[in-house]
Motif scaffolding. Structure first.
Motif, PDB file in Angstrom:
ATOM      1  N   VAL A   1       0.833  -1.207   0.000  1.00 56.11           N
ATOM      2  CA  VAL A   1       0.000   0.000   0.000  1.00 56.11           C
ATOM      3  C   VAL A   1       0.865   1.254   0.000  1.00 56.11           C
ATOM      4  N   VAL A   2       1.919   1.267   0.798  1.00 58.83           N
ATOM      5  CA  VAL A   2       2.806   2.429   0.850  1.00 58.83           C
ATOM      6  C   VAL A   2       3.532   2.622  -0.482  1.00 58.83           C
ATOM      7  N   SER A   3       3.813   1.542  -1.171  1.00 56.45           N
ATOM      8  CA  SER A   3       4.586   1.622  -2.416  1.00 56.45           C
ATOM      9  C   SER A   3       3.752   2.098  -3.602  1.00 56.45           C
ATOM     10  N   VAL A   4       2.444   1.936  -3.543  1.00 51.77           N
ATOM     11  CA  VAL A   4       1.582   2.299  -4.674  1.00 51.77           C
ATOM     12  C   VAL A   4       1.176   3.764  -4.553  1.00 51.77           C
ATOM     13  N   PRO A   5       1.404   4.591  -5.573  1.00 50.15           N
ATOM     14  CA  PRO A   5       1.000   6.003  -5.510  1.00 50.15           C
ATOM     15  C   PRO A   5      -0.512   6.150  -5.412  1.00 50.15           C
ATOM     16  N   THR A   6      -0.930   7.275  -4.868  1.00 54.65           N
ATOM     17  CA  THR A   6      -2.357   7.512  -4.658  1.00 54.65           C
ATOM     18  C   THR A   6      -3.125   7.557  -5.970  1.00 54.65           C
ATOM     19  N   PHE A   7      -2.534   8.168  -7.000  1.00 59.34           N
ATOM     20  CA  PHE A   7      -3.269   8.269  -8.265  1.00 59.34           C
ATOM     21  C   PHE A   7      -3.465   6.904  -8.925  1.00 59.34           C
TER      22      PHE A   7
ATOM     23  N   PRO B   1     -13.618   7.638  -1.906  1.00 60.40           N
ATOM     24  CA  PRO B   1     -12.529   8.629  -1.863  1.00 60.40           C
ATOM     25  C   PRO B   1     -11.837   8.685  -0.509  1.00 60.40           C
ATOM     26  N   GLY B   2     -12.602   8.471   0.570  1.00 58.45           N
ATOM     27  CA  GLY B   2     -11.977   8.462   1.889  1.00 58.45           C
ATOM     28  C   GLY B   2     -10.996   7.317   2.056  1.00 58.45           C
ATOM     29  N   VAL B   3     -11.347   6.153   1.522  1.00 55.90           N
ATOM     30  CA  VAL B   3     -10.424   5.010   1.569  1.00 55.90           C
ATOM     31  C   VAL B   3      -9.169   5.310   0.768  1.00 55.90           C
ATOM     32  N   VAL B   4      -9.342   5.864  -0.431  1.00 55.75           N
ATOM     33  CA  VAL B   4      -8.189   6.182  -1.277  1.00 55.75           C
ATOM     34  C   VAL B   4      -7.286   7.198  -0.586  1.00 55.75           C
ATOM     35  N   LEU B   5      -7.893   8.225   0.015  1.00 56.31           N
ATOM     36  CA  LEU B   5      -7.107   9.255   0.695  1.00 56.31           C
ATOM     37  C   LEU B   5      -6.380   8.702   1.912  1.00 56.31           C
ATOM     38  N   ALA B   6      -6.997   7.732   2.579  1.00 53.46           N
ATOM     39  CA  ALA B   6      -6.435   7.223   3.836  1.00 53.46           C
ATOM     40  C   ALA B   6      -5.487   6.053   3.652  1.00 53.46           C
TER      41      ALA B   6
END
Length: 307
Positions: free
Chosen positions: A138-144, A177-182
Motif C-alpha cells: 500500500v505504501v509503495s503504490v502512488p495515490t493516483f 474517496p476516503g479510503v483512497v485518501l487514507a
C-alpha cells in the motif's frame, strides 16, 4: 493545564506568522499576480499600475504582508481573480474536505489500529507477516494509481459505488474517496501501532498486571493499547492537516470540489489570493491539531502532567 494551554497558544503566534510570511513570500515575490490576471494578453500600463496600487503590490513585500495580515484578522481573505471572495470559496470547499478528511481519519483509526494491534500481539506469526506485506504494498503504490484502480473496479466495472462525487458530497459518496485518501496513512498507522504494541508488550507493568490476575483483555485495552497509542495519536494529529492539504489527487480523481480542487485551480491559474488564503487556513488547522494532540497525551498516559 491552563498555563500549558496559554503557553502553547502564545508559541503558536510566531509559528503562524513565520509560516504565513513564507507562503506569502513564495507566492507574491516569485510571481507576478497582475500578469497572471491578464493571462497571455499584455495589460495596459495604466491599468496594471492601478491594479497594483489597489492590491498594494506597489509597496515593499513586508508592507504587503502587513496589509494581508490586517485583512485576515478581520475575516477578509481577499478576492479571487474571478471576482469571487475567497471566503465564499472557502465556505464551499472546506466543509466538503472536512467530511472527506473525517471519513479518512475514521478508516485510519478503526482499521489501522485494529490491524496494528492484531499484528503486534502476534508478532512473527502469519497474521503479522501478512499485515506487514500488505502495508508495504500500500505504501509503495502512488495515490493516483490506487485511486484510479479502485474507481474503475468498484465504480465502473462492479458498480458498487458511484465513480464520481456529486456537488453536495454526502458521506455515502465519500466512502471510496476516503479510503483512497487514507490508504497510505492507514498503512503507516498500522505499522506504527504494531511496533508500539510489540515494544510495550514486554514492559514490566504488563507482567505485573497479569500477575495480579487481571483479565487479559483488560490488560490489553486498559494498559497496553492505551500506552501504545501515544505515537499513533501524534501521527494522526499531524496527518489531519496533511490529508486536507494533500487531497488534491483524490479530489481530482473523484471530481470533488474541495480544498484540494481549489488549490489546484489556484496554482494552475496563478490565482495568488486563493492559494495564500487556503494555505493560511491549513496552517491554522495544523497548529490546532498539534495542540489537541499534546492535550490528549495526558489522557492516554496519566504519568504525563503539564505544569
Amino acid at each position: 493545564m491552563g498555563r500549558y494551554v496559554i503557553r502553547r497558544l502564545l508559541q503558536m503566534i510566531p509559528v503562524f506568522i513565520g509560516s504565513t510570511f513564507l507562503i506569502f513570500f513564495m507566492v507574491y515575490a516569485l510571481g507576478d499576480p497582475v500578469a497572471a490576471l491578464f493571462g497571455d494578453k499584455a495589460p495596459d500600463p495604466a491599468t496594471a499600475a492601478r491594479i497594483r496600487a489597489d492590491l498594494h503590490l506597489d509597496q515593499p513585500l513586508w508592507k504587503q504582508y502587513l496589509y494581508y495580515m490586517r485583512q485576515i484578522l478581520t475575516g477578509d481573505f481577499g478576492t479571487a481573480f474571478n471576482g469571487q471572495d475567497v471566503t465564499e470559496l472557502m465556505a464551499d470547499a472546506f466543509p466538503v474536505t472536512l467530511r472527506l478528511t473525517l471519513v479518512a481519519i475514521l478508516f485510519e483509526i478503526v482499521i489501522g489500529i485494529t490491524l496494528g494491534l492484531l499484528s503486534g500481539l502476534r508478532r512473527g506469526r502469519t497474521v503479522d507477516t501478512s499485515v506487514l506485506l500488505v502495508t508495504l504494498i500500500v505504501v509503495s503504490v502512488p495515490t493516483f494509481v490506487s485511486g484510479y484502480v479502485l474507481q474503475y473496479l468498484l465504480g465502473v466495472k462492479w458498480q458498487v459505488v458511484s465513480p464520481s462525487v456529486s456537488p453536495a458530497a454526502p458521506y455515502d459518496e465519500l466512502l471510496l474517496p476516503g479510503v483512497v485518501l487514507a490508504l497510505t496513512s492507514l498503512a503507516y498507522v498500522t505499522r506504527l501501532t504494531r511496533t508500539s504494541i510489540a515494544e510495550n508488550s514486554r514492559a514490566d507493568y504488563l507482567r505485573t498486571a497479569l500477575a495480579k490476575g487481571l483479565p487479559r483483555h483488560r490488560v490489553v485495552t486498559r494498559h497496553l493499547l492505551r500506552n501504545s497509542l501515544i505515537p499513533v495519536v501524534t501521527f494522526i494529529g499531524t496527518d489531519i492537516g496533511a490529508l486536507m492539504g494533500g487531497a488534491i489527487v483524490t479530489e481530482r480523481i473523484f471530481n470533488i470540489h474541495g480544498v484540494g480542487y481549489q488549490l489546484y485551480q489556484g496554482i494552475l491559474r496563478q490565482n495568488s489570493p486563493t492559494v495564500v488564503g487556503f494555505v493560511t487556513v491549513l496552517v491554522i488547522v495544523f497548529l490546532v491539531a498539534n495542540l489537541i494532540v499534546d492535550l490528549l497525551y495526558a489522557v492516554l498516559d496519566p504519568r504525563i502532567r503539564y505544569a
